[in-house]
Design an enzyme around this catalytic site. Structure first.
Site, PDB file in Angstrom:
ATOM      1  CG  MET A 220      -1.902  -1.192   1.159  1.00  0.00           C
ATOM      2  SD  MET A 220      -3.445  -0.928   2.049  1.00  0.00           S
ATOM      3  CE  MET A 220      -2.855  -0.631   3.689  1.00  0.00           C
TER       4      MET A 220
ATOM      5  CG  LEU B 158       7.066   1.340  -0.728  1.00  0.00           C
ATOM      6  CD1 LEU B 158       7.771   0.990  -2.035  1.00  0.00           C
ATOM      7  CD2 LEU B 158       6.101   0.220  -0.333  1.00  0.00           C
TER       8      LEU B 158
ATOM      9  CG  HIS C  47       7.049  -2.087   2.105  1.00  0.00           C
ATOM     10  ND1 HIS C  47       6.901  -0.993   2.940  1.00  0.00           N
ATOM     11  CD2 HIS C  47       5.856  -2.737   2.106  1.00  0.00           C
ATOM     12  CE1 HIS C  47       5.664  -0.983   3.419  1.00  0.00           C
ATOM     13  NE2 HIS C  47       5.018  -2.024   2.945  1.00  0.00           N
TER      14      HIS C  47
ATOM     15  N   GLY D 277       5.294  -9.844   4.037  1.00  0.00           N
ATOM     16  CA  GLY D 277       6.068  -9.762   5.274  1.00  0.00           C
ATOM     17  C   GLY D 277       5.369 -10.494   6.416  1.00  0.00           C
TER      18      GLY D 277
ATOM     19  CG  ASP E 109       0.750  -6.940   8.030  1.00  0.00           C
ATOM     20  OD1 ASP E 109       0.122  -6.368   8.926  1.00  0.00           O
ATOM     21  OD2 ASP E 109       1.540  -6.353   7.267  1.00  0.00           O
TER      22      ASP E 109
ATOM     23  CD  GLN F 235      -1.833  -8.661   4.321  1.00  0.00           C
ATOM     24  OE1 GLN F 235      -2.700  -7.806   4.328  1.00  0.00           O
ATOM     25  NE2 GLN F 235      -0.559  -8.372   4.039  1.00  0.00           N
TER      26      GLN F 235
ATOM     27  CB  SER G 179       4.299  -0.697  10.881  1.00  0.00           C
ATOM     28  OG  SER G 179       3.000  -0.229  10.544  1.00  0.00           O
ATOM     29  CB  SER G 180       3.151   2.296   6.316  1.00  0.00           C
ATOM     30  OG  SER G 180       3.797   1.455   5.381  1.00  0.00           O
TER      31      SER G 180
HETATM   32  O1  PAF Z   1      -0.081  -5.665   3.490  1.00  0.00           O
HETATM   33  C1  PAF Z   1      -0.505  -4.770   2.737  1.00  0.00           C
HETATM   34  O2  PAF Z   1       0.180  -3.773   2.469  1.00  0.00           O
HETATM   35  C2  PAF Z   1      -1.896  -4.907   2.154  1.00  0.00           C
HETATM   36  O3  PAF Z   1      -2.765  -5.522   3.052  1.00  0.00           O
HETATM   37  C3  PAF Z   1      -1.909  -5.610   0.801  1.00  0.00           C
HETATM   38  C4  PAF Z   1      -1.437  -7.055   0.903  1.00  0.00           C
HETATM   39  C5  PAF Z   1      -1.029  -4.865  -0.181  1.00  0.00           C
HETATM   40  C6  PAF Z   1      -3.338  -5.635   0.242  1.00  0.00           C
HETATM   41  O4  PAF Z   1      -3.834  -4.341   0.079  1.00  0.00           O
END
Ligand code: PAF
Length: 306
Positions: free
Chosen positions: A35, A38, A42, A152, A155, A158, A190-191
């Site tokens: 998102m 960065l 990232h 990463g 998360d 996720q 983290s952003s």
């Molecule tokens: O982890 C993130 O930055 C977001 O959840 C992702 C995987 C790009 C989906 O929008």
């Protein structure tokens, strides 16, 4: 000589054509969905993708469907130029930065819903969040038909949800999960760290400190409930409001079976020993900023040994 800037692509059809053509030429393509805003976390994903693949695409898209109505979609940091500079230095070939309208055409009404590991923790506290993530990641995987996609471990839930979706829908992509990158004091990059005041930043280390404490207690054979209570107290002692502090199975995210802390596999590329059968997950709020972190726990000493 300064590194070549990545090609900036905004049209879904254009990125699909570029990546598809590369695949047709037999090139191995890596993909890092982000998102934006960065940071070195990232950057480590992009660097690993460049190392393992011939061409790498990074998407930068602040996905509205994964934010709740009172969450930080509007104020989420956006820094496309700086992001492109960071990615140029890592050798990324394409940056895909679509508009919301391009990703969600007018009248869109289709969502992907993952259950199971998407239901507890972030899924319970952020209704619709993982449906938004799964929907956009699925769409991105269609537009960027990569061999390998990089996520990463910060998360963690996720990564479990994405791997579940990929397995359930038979998507032809390998998911690579890489370790969390941390500040010197242990705070996970983290952003959202950009939101923290100087005082909040100092206190934010409480999340990582609690995870380290849980890890050593886990190795010593301390009961799970004791460790969870200890993590909670430690996080609160840093002035962080605890959303959860739990130790669960790293794959199902379900409570551990009494007999089985040594069962299960956390999957590829983890922030800890690959054979770990338990993970500590924490989330908390400092002012208006919500942070999450986790740690795969080291080998547990069998009960009754010293
Ligand atoms: O982890 C993130 O930055 C977001 O959840 C992702 C995987 C790009 C989906 O929008």
């Amino acid at each position: 000589m300064s590194p070549a800037a990545p090609m900036l692509v905004t049209e879904p059809a254009a990125i699909a054509a570029l990546v598809g053509a590369a695949r047709d030429r037999g090139r191995r393509v890596g993909f890092v969905p982000t998102m934006g805003a960065l940071h070195e976390g990232h950057a480590s994903l992009a660097a690993a993708a460049v190392e393992a693949c011939d061409d790498v695409a990074v998407s930068i898209f602040v996905n509205p469907t994964q934010f709740g109505p009172h969450e930080d979609f509007q104020r989420y940091p956006r820094s496309l130029e700086a992001d492109c500079r960071l990615l140029a230095a890592r050798g990324v070939r394409w940056v895909f930065a679509p508009t919301v309208a391009a990703m969600y055409p007018p009248g869109n009404a289709t969502r992907i819903v993952v259950e199971g590991p998407a239901l507890p923790f972030e899924g319970a506290l952020r209704p619709g969040h993982f449906s938004g993530v799964a929907t956009v990641v699925h769409r991105l995987f269609r537009l960027v038909p990569a061999d390998r996609a990089y996520f990463g471990a910060k998360d963690w839930q996720q990564t479990v949800v994405v791997r579940r979706m990929v397995a359930d829908l038979g998507l032809p992509v390998t998911i690579v999960v890489l370790p969390t990158v941390r500040e010197a004091d242990g705070l996970a990059l983290s952003s959202r760290n950009a939101y923290l005041s100087a005082d909040e930043r100092r206190r934010a280390v409480g999340l990582h400190a609690a995870l380290v404490e849980a890890d050593s207690g886990w190795s010593a054979g301390t009961p799970v409930e004791t460790l969870e209570a200890r993590m909670r107290r430690m996080i609160e002692a840093h002035g962080i409001a605890v959303d959860y502090a739990s130790i669960v199975d790293p794959e199902s995210l379900a409570p551990l079976q009494p007999a089985g802390p040594d069962t299960g596999s956390p999957g590829a590329g983890c922030d800890g020993p690959a054979e770990s059968g338990a993970i500590a997950l924490v989330a908390g709020r400092l002012g208006r900023t919500r942070l999450i972190d986790n740690r795969l726990l080291a080998t547990r000493r069998p009960p009754g040994t010293t």
